[in-house]
Design a protein around this motif. Structure first.
Motif, short mmCIF file in Angstrom:
data_model
loop_
_atom_site.label_atom_id
_atom_site.label_comp_id
_atom_site.label_asym_id
_atom_site.label_seq_id
_atom_site.Cartn_x
_atom_site.Cartn_y
_atom_site.Cartn_z
N GLU A 1 -8.41 -27.31 13.88
CA GLU A 1 -8.82 -26.67 12.63
C GLU A 1 -9.57 -25.36 12.91
N GLN A 2 -10.43 -25.38 13.94
CA GLN A 2 -11.15 -24.16 14.29
C GLN A 2 -10.21 -23.05 14.73
N GLU A 3 -9.24 -23.40 15.55
CA GLU A 3 -8.29 -22.40 16.03
C GLU A 3 -7.44 -21.84 14.88
N TYR A 4 -7.09 -22.72 13.93
CA TYR A 4 -6.30 -22.26 12.79
C TYR A 4 -7.09 -21.27 11.94
N LYS A 5 -8.37 -21.63 11.66
CA LYS A 5 -9.20 -20.72 10.87
C LYS A 5 -9.45 -19.41 11.61
N GLY A 6 -9.66 -19.49 12.93
CA GLY A 6 -9.84 -18.28 13.72
C GLY A 6 -8.60 -17.40 13.71
N GLY A 7 -7.42 -18.04 13.77
CA GLY A 7 -6.18 -17.27 13.71
C GLY A 7 -6.00 -16.56 12.38
N GLU A 8 -6.35 -17.27 11.27
CA GLU A 8 -6.26 -16.63 9.96
C GLU A 8 -7.21 -15.46 9.85
N ARG A 9 -8.44 -15.64 10.40
CA ARG A 9 -9.41 -14.54 10.36
C ARG A 9 -8.90 -13.34 11.16
N ASP A 10 -8.37 -13.59 12.33
CA ASP A 10 -7.84 -12.50 13.16
C ASP A 10 -6.67 -11.80 12.46
N LYS A 11 -5.86 -12.60 11.75
CA LYS A 11 -4.73 -12.02 11.04
C LYS A 11 -5.19 -11.09 9.93
N ARG A 12 -6.25 -11.52 9.19
CA ARG A 12 -6.78 -10.66 8.13
C ARG A 12 -7.38 -9.38 8.71
N VAL A 13 -8.09 -9.49 9.82
CA VAL A 13 -8.66 -8.30 10.46
C VAL A 13 -7.56 -7.35 10.91
N ASP A 14 -6.49 -7.93 11.48
CA ASP A 14 -5.36 -7.09 11.91
C ASP A 14 -4.72 -6.39 10.71
N THR A 15 -4.62 -7.09 9.58
CA THR A 15 -4.05 -6.49 8.38
C THR A 15 -4.91 -5.34 7.87
N LEU A 16 -6.23 -5.54 7.89
CA LEU A 16 -7.14 -4.48 7.46
C LEU A 16 -7.05 -3.28 8.39
N ASP A 17 -6.97 -3.53 9.69
CA ASP A 17 -6.85 -2.42 10.64
C ASP A 17 -5.55 -1.65 10.41
N GLU A 18 -4.48 -2.39 10.12
CA GLU A 18 -3.20 -1.72 9.87
C GLU A 18 -3.27 -0.87 8.60
N LYS B 1 -5.99 0.41 7.26
CA LYS B 1 -6.90 1.53 7.53
C LYS B 1 -6.16 2.65 8.29
N SER B 2 -5.37 2.26 9.29
CA SER B 2 -4.66 3.29 10.06
C SER B 2 -3.63 4.02 9.19
N LYS B 3 -3.00 3.31 8.24
CA LYS B 3 -2.05 3.97 7.35
C LYS B 3 -2.77 4.86 6.34
N ALA B 4 -3.90 4.37 5.81
CA ALA B 4 -4.64 5.16 4.82
C ALA B 4 -5.18 6.45 5.42
N GLU B 5 -5.57 6.38 6.69
CA GLU B 5 -6.10 7.58 7.33
C GLU B 5 -5.05 8.67 7.48
N LEU B 6 -3.79 8.28 7.40
CA LEU B 6 -2.71 9.26 7.50
C LEU B 6 -2.40 9.93 6.18
N LEU B 7 -2.97 9.43 5.07
CA LEU B 7 -2.72 10.07 3.78
C LEU B 7 -3.26 11.49 3.80
N PRO B 8 -2.54 12.47 3.22
CA PRO B 8 -2.97 13.88 3.28
C PRO B 8 -4.36 14.12 2.72
N ILE B 9 -4.72 13.47 1.60
CA ILE B 9 -5.99 13.78 0.97
C ILE B 9 -7.17 13.30 1.81
N LEU B 10 -6.94 12.30 2.68
CA LEU B 10 -8.02 11.82 3.54
C LEU B 10 -8.07 12.58 4.86
N ARG B 11 -7.13 13.44 5.12
CA ARG B 11 -7.14 14.25 6.33
C ARG B 11 -7.36 15.71 5.99
N ASP B 12 -7.85 15.98 4.76
CA ASP B 12 -8.15 17.33 4.30
C ASP B 12 -6.90 18.20 4.19
#
Length: 515
Positions: free
Chosen positions: A93-110, A112-123
């Protein structure tokens, strides 16, 4: 044996262990101490090496304990409180919850990296409100039947877009005007018998340019090349955005007079300096004190893109010497030719065209909030000047052939001085009194044609963070005087009749600017 939920079991055991420890410590403190002092005990988590002789059953062997400590479920496993199957289930159960948490963090990082490429956020793409101005005007001048001397209007509604693409392309810029988009007249080629110009086209955009910096190491000596349409670097007022000006009315050096010209060269509307034009120039700064601009322009106003008129080119240059970061003196010159046929600028004739200007600004550091600036200009307009829409064809004074005004070439002169003081503390904080005096002489060789104006004003700033943010209320009263349109062409200064440039005016303007 009935199996309880694992979470409840662990919680109960942990609570029991903590309660037992507290009782033991309390009992040890209250018991009498006899015999020699013994060193404080050390808590040791030990792993059983074999079965106890009195134990009824043998617990399963605990897994290897990783370095860095023992988890609660490992400790319970060692004591035989939970079985190996329960231990495995907890870990799963701990490993499953940890995997879900890591998956959410990876999704947020992905994301964030896409949003940073938007023109208005890169001036690369920005937008703002260059100026939104509500204006009330009252003037005791003659108006047509059905009109009023009191006027409510939106003077400017300018949306600005800009951005930075790279070090080589440090800025692009476009400004749209959504208020003054009336159809523009053309100026036909022909004599006085030719049909006058008719409204033919309009344009929303007022400014559009691109900066190019081809060699980074040249900056700031050769900072960038600018091409497009923008406020021209002619003095101070023409280059100042309408959302940052200290008085409501534009100075006479940009536009003065009304009606059509006459043979004195003094009558009619005269646009001595156009605020915008099509150009290509080079800009830079030397010795951290001397700014320069040099380029060529179309010399037919910003309307040329809509009407298709392409005038003879003119050369312009300005040098500006800074005494401090906020005080300077500048010299500007414009040299070239102008046309009266197909012109989009009032008061231009056929022939040699030049302008010479000197401007200064002093911003006090001894008396913060005080500023004074001024400009003086003189220049020549070719013969047979005309107004936009009035047919013209060359420099002759025979109007049936060449149209226009039939006036010879003229020298014009204008100057102004403006002073203001922003109050920064006390009960009048954010109030700013301003005063300006100016003159315009449409023909220096004759008399009885001088325009003069004194402006007394008071501004109140709701927000004042120029050049990005500014919101203010301005109240101006203008004392106007116009001598006439040359000898034997006296204007009627009677109240409510005649030339509006001979009648005083009262103006109130509220504006916001946010970029």
């Amino acid at each position: 044996m009935e199996r309880r939920p694992l979470v409840a079991t662990i919680s109960g055991l942990a609570g029991t262990a903590m309660f037992s420890l507290c009782l033991t410590a309390s009992w040890a403190d209250e018991s009498p101490r006899v015999g020699p002092a013994t060193p404080p005990p050390h808590t040791v988590v030990a792993q059983s090496m074999g079965p106890s002789p009195s134990a009824p059953a043998t617990p399963p062997a605990a897994p290897d304990i990783p370095l860095g400590g023992t988890s609660i479920e490992d400790l319970l496993m060692q004591k035989g409180t939970i079985t190996k199957e329960e231990w495995i289930q907890i870990r799963a159960e701990q490993e499953y919850k940890g995997g879900e948490r890591d998956k959410r963090v990876d999704t947020l990082d992905e994301w964030k990296s896409k949003a940073e490429l938007l023109p208005i956020l890169r001036d690369k793409v920005n937008f703002g409100l260059n100026a939104l101005q509500w204006l009330y005007t009252h003037q005791d001048a003659h108006v047509a039947e059905g009109r009023s001397q009191d006027n409510l209007s939106i003077r400017r509604s300018e949306i600005l877009f800009w951005g930075r693409i790279s070090d080589t392309l440090p800025r692009w810029h476009t400004l749209m005007e959504f208020q003054s988009i009336n159809l523009l007249n053309n100026t036909p080629t022909g004599g006085s018998a030719a049909t006058g110009g008719v409204p033919t086209s309009s344009t929303f955009f007022r400014e559009a340019y691109l900066d190019v910096r081809p060699v980074q190491s040249w900056a700031p000596n050769v900072n960038y090349f600018r091409m497009g349409i923008f406020r021209m670097p002619f003095g101070i007022f023409t280059e100042t955005s309408g959302g940052l000006r200290d008085v409501i009315s534009s100075p006479y050096l940009t536009s003065v007079g009304s009606g059509v010209g006459n043979r004195t060269g003094s009558a009619g509307t005269v646009e001595f300096l156009q605020e915008r034009d099509y150009f290509l120039d080079m800009r830079g700064k030397l010795f951290n004190r001397l700014e320069y601009v040099a380029g060529i322009m179309n010399n037919n106003n910003y309307h040329a893109n809509a009407t298709g008129s392409n005038a003879p080119k003119s050369f312009y240059s300005r040098v500006r010497l800074f005494g401090s970061d906020v005080s300077f003196i500048s010299f500007t010159t414009i040299q070239g030719e102008s046309n009266n046929a197909n012109t989009n600028i009032n008061g231009r004739g056929k022939g040699a065209f030049d302008r010479y200007g000197l401007d200064f600004r002093y911003t006090s550091k001894i008396l913060p909030g005080f500023m004074v600036q001024g400009e003086i200009w003189q220049g020549h307009d070719g013969a047979n000047q005309t107004t936009v829409g009035r047919p013209a064809n060359g420099a002759c004074d025979v109007q049936t052939i060449c149209g226009g005004s039939g006036a010879p070439g003229v020298q014009r002169r204008t100057w102004y001085v403006l002073a203001k003081y922003l109050i920064t503390d006390g009960p009048l904080e954010n109030f700013e009194p301003v005063v300006m005096y100016e003159q315009f002489d449409p023909n220096t060789r004759i008399g009885n044609d001088l325009y003069t104006r004194t402006i007394v004003g008071l501004s109140y700033y709701f927000e004042n963070f120029p050049p990005k943010v500014q919101s203010k209320l301005q109240v101006n009263y203008e004392f106007r005087h116009h001598s006439g349109n040359g000898a034997n062409n006296v204007v009627d200064p009677t109240r409510g009749v005649g030339d509006p440039f001979a009648q005083n005016a009262f103006l109130v303007q509220w504006q916001i600017r946010f970029m």
